[in-house]
Design an enzyme around this catalytic site. Structure first.
Site, PDB file in Angstrom:
ATOM      1  N   THR A 247       0.834  -1.197   0.000  1.00  0.00           N
ATOM      2  CA  THR A 247       0.000   0.000   0.000  1.00  0.00           C
ATOM      3  C   THR A 247       0.866   1.243   0.000  1.00  0.00           C
ATOM      4  O   THR A 247       2.015   1.218   0.450  1.00  0.00           O
ATOM      5  CB  THR A 247      -0.926   0.024   1.231  1.00  0.00           C
ATOM      6  OG1 THR A 247      -1.755   1.185   1.175  1.00  0.00           O
ATOM      7  CG2 THR A 247      -0.123   0.076   2.527  1.00  0.00           C
ATOM      8  N   LYS A 250       0.036   3.774   4.049  1.00  0.00           N
ATOM      9  CA  LYS A 250       0.479   3.579   5.434  1.00  0.00           C
ATOM     10  C   LYS A 250       1.877   4.184   5.596  1.00  0.00           C
ATOM     11  O   LYS A 250       2.008   5.394   5.713  1.00  0.00           O
ATOM     12  CB  LYS A 250       0.377   2.108   5.807  1.00  0.00           C
ATOM     13  CG  LYS A 250      -1.082   1.631   5.849  1.00  0.00           C
ATOM     14  CD  LYS A 250      -1.248   0.215   6.263  1.00  0.00           C
ATOM     15  CE  LYS A 250      -2.712  -0.141   6.494  1.00  0.00           C
ATOM     16  NZ  LYS A 250      -3.583  -0.012   5.304  1.00  0.00           N
ATOM     17  N   THR A 279     -11.326   1.628 -13.434  1.00  0.00           N
ATOM     18  CA  THR A 279     -11.202   2.606 -12.345  1.00  0.00           C
ATOM     19  C   THR A 279     -10.354   3.784 -12.804  1.00  0.00           C
ATOM     20  O   THR A 279      -9.292   3.604 -13.402  1.00  0.00           O
ATOM     21  CB  THR A 279     -10.542   1.962 -11.113  1.00  0.00           C
ATOM     22  OG1 THR A 279     -11.357   0.884 -10.666  1.00  0.00           O
ATOM     23  CG2 THR A 279     -10.403   2.960  -9.985  1.00  0.00           C
ATOM     24  N   THR A 280     -10.801   4.988 -12.494  1.00  0.00           N
ATOM     25  CA  THR A 280     -10.013   6.182 -12.783  1.00  0.00           C
ATOM     26  C   THR A 280      -8.662   6.092 -12.069  1.00  0.00           C
ATOM     27  O   THR A 280      -8.584   5.673 -10.913  1.00  0.00           O
ATOM     28  CB  THR A 280     -10.758   7.446 -12.315  1.00  0.00           C
ATOM     29  OG1 THR A 280     -11.994   7.532 -13.028  1.00  0.00           O
ATOM     30  CG2 THR A 280      -9.940   8.693 -12.561  1.00  0.00           C
TER      31      THR A 280
END
Length: 406
Positions: A247, A250, A279-280
């Protein structure tokens, strides 16, 4: 049909169990982390300063000058949004550079950006398993909800092995047909208990049975390893893992998720995953901020050393105060309460009486009876903040009659 009554009944059941989630209205203050301004309920213009003890911005990179400057400069240069999906005008040069940097971070040939770590897991796991005819997925019982949803969406055969139990995993692999594709999905740092997976042993078993491995490192990237590549880097296992997922929201301090793997695998996910295709894209400014953060984290191991020292110091101080610190091999510091209502009450008391913000962690994030406060010390929590926290916890624990350390 009274739909509103049904919705309200569902909410009322959460409140009755003490599991209703109340969001703290916080305003992060650039350059002052872990301090924040709390907007007081029912008083539109009133604020108070609080110390945040539960942020996943583990090193404070979300307010680091290098990251902020990169985002401000890119915002001025490129504007706000990406302008479309990655395929339709939404790929900026910042995305390309960030994907190269992430692939290098994990010693992989390629990487692929998603809008969040949740989306990365759901899209990658569902697509990967579907692309392999007859695939069997082996999932750790403590895997994150996003991994569970991704595996469920794949609609393939799955088996759940006991948490971090390599012998149980091998038992399941041994019983599976040798000629069917196999995928083992697990995490490195489990974010609620703070324990760490036996990555090397799982890789050993995977290689014996011809299985691929999918490792979620979201609570480890930036925090472990010589360059911050995660627990797998620390253990010298990067080359043994098929897919590493991480990710940017975090330790990196921005937003987004990603996977890293071989060129063919990443290209296949890029071409078949609906969660990526439709998805944009992330705004260029977010990609630029994440790029600056990753580069900084790679070059500054002293941040990780300070982070580990702060976690160890906090654990020691809590133990010395007789507070019920759960055993943790990582930077996660959980304090066991064991009751949803008491957990929320302790959180409320800390915020109202001591201006310390720690969100209660209740079911379904953790199992019933293991409700807790989850503390996440950062390099920016100084000794005075730690002392204030320990004193406040001891006072609240005694006043509420909460369980002490065993």
């Amino acid at each position: 049909m009274d739909y509103e009554r049904l919705f309200q009944s569902a909410v009322d059941s959460l409140k009755a169990e003490g599991r209703y989630r109340v969001f703290a209205d916080l305003e992060r203050c650039a350059g002052r982390f872990p301090l924040a301004l709390r907007h007081l309920p029912g008083r539109p213009d009133a604020t108070e300063e609080v110390v945040v003890w539960c942020s996943n911005d583990y090193i404070g990179m979300g307010q680091h000058p290098v990251v902020v400057a990169a985002m401000v400069g890119t915002l001025a240069r490129c504007g706000a949004g990406a302008g479309g999906t990655r395929n339709i005008s939404g790929t900026s040069h910042d995305h390309v550079l960030l994907e190269r940097e992430l692939a290098d971070w994990h010693s992989k040939a390629a990487s692929l950006l998603f809008t969040s770590g949740y989306v990365a897991n759901e899209a990658a796991l569902s697509t990967l398993a579907r692309l392999l005819p007859g695939c069997i997925v082996f999932s750790d019982e403590q895997n994150h909800a996003s991994m569970i949803e991704g595996i469920r969406a794949a609609r393939v055969e799955k088996h759940v092995f006991r948490h971090n139990d390599v012998a149980d995993l091998e038992r399941l692999l041994r019983s599976a047909p040798a000629d069917r594709p196999k995928l083992i999905a697990f995490e490195s740092v489990y974010s609620m208990d703070g324990d760490i997976a036996p990555i090397t042993a799982i890789c050993d078993v995977a290689e014996r049975y011809g299985a691929m491995t999918y490792l979620d490192e979201v609570h480890a990237v930036g925090l472990y390893g010589a360059r911050g590549g995660g627990v797998a880097e620390r253990e010298g296992a990067l080359d043994r893992l098929t897919v590493i997922e991480g990710t940017l929201g975090k330790a990196v301090g921005v937003m987004g998720g990603y996977i890293a793997g071989s060129g063919a695998l990443i290209d296949a996910i890029r071409g078949f995953a609906p969660g990526f295709i439709f998805t944009t894209a992330l705004p260029p400014a977010l990609a630029a901020g994440a790029l600056a953060s990753v580069r900084h984290l790679k070059a500054h191991p002293e941040l990780r050393a300070r982070h580990q020292e702060r976690a160890a110091t906090l654990k020691h101080r809590l133990h010395a105060a007789g507070l019920p610190v759960m055993a943790s091999a990582s930077h996660i510091v959980p304090l066991l309460i064991g009751d949803a209502r008491q957990c929320k009450q302790a959180s409320d008391e800390l915020l109202a009486g001591h201006r310390i913000y720690v969100q209660p962690i209740n079911y379904p994030t953790v199992s019933r009876g293991s409700e807790r406060l989850r503390l996440t010390p950062t390099p920016l929590h100084d000794d005075a903040m730690i002392s204030r926290l320990v004193d406040a916890l001891a006072e609240v624990w005694q006043r509420l009659g909460l369980r002490a350390a065993a």
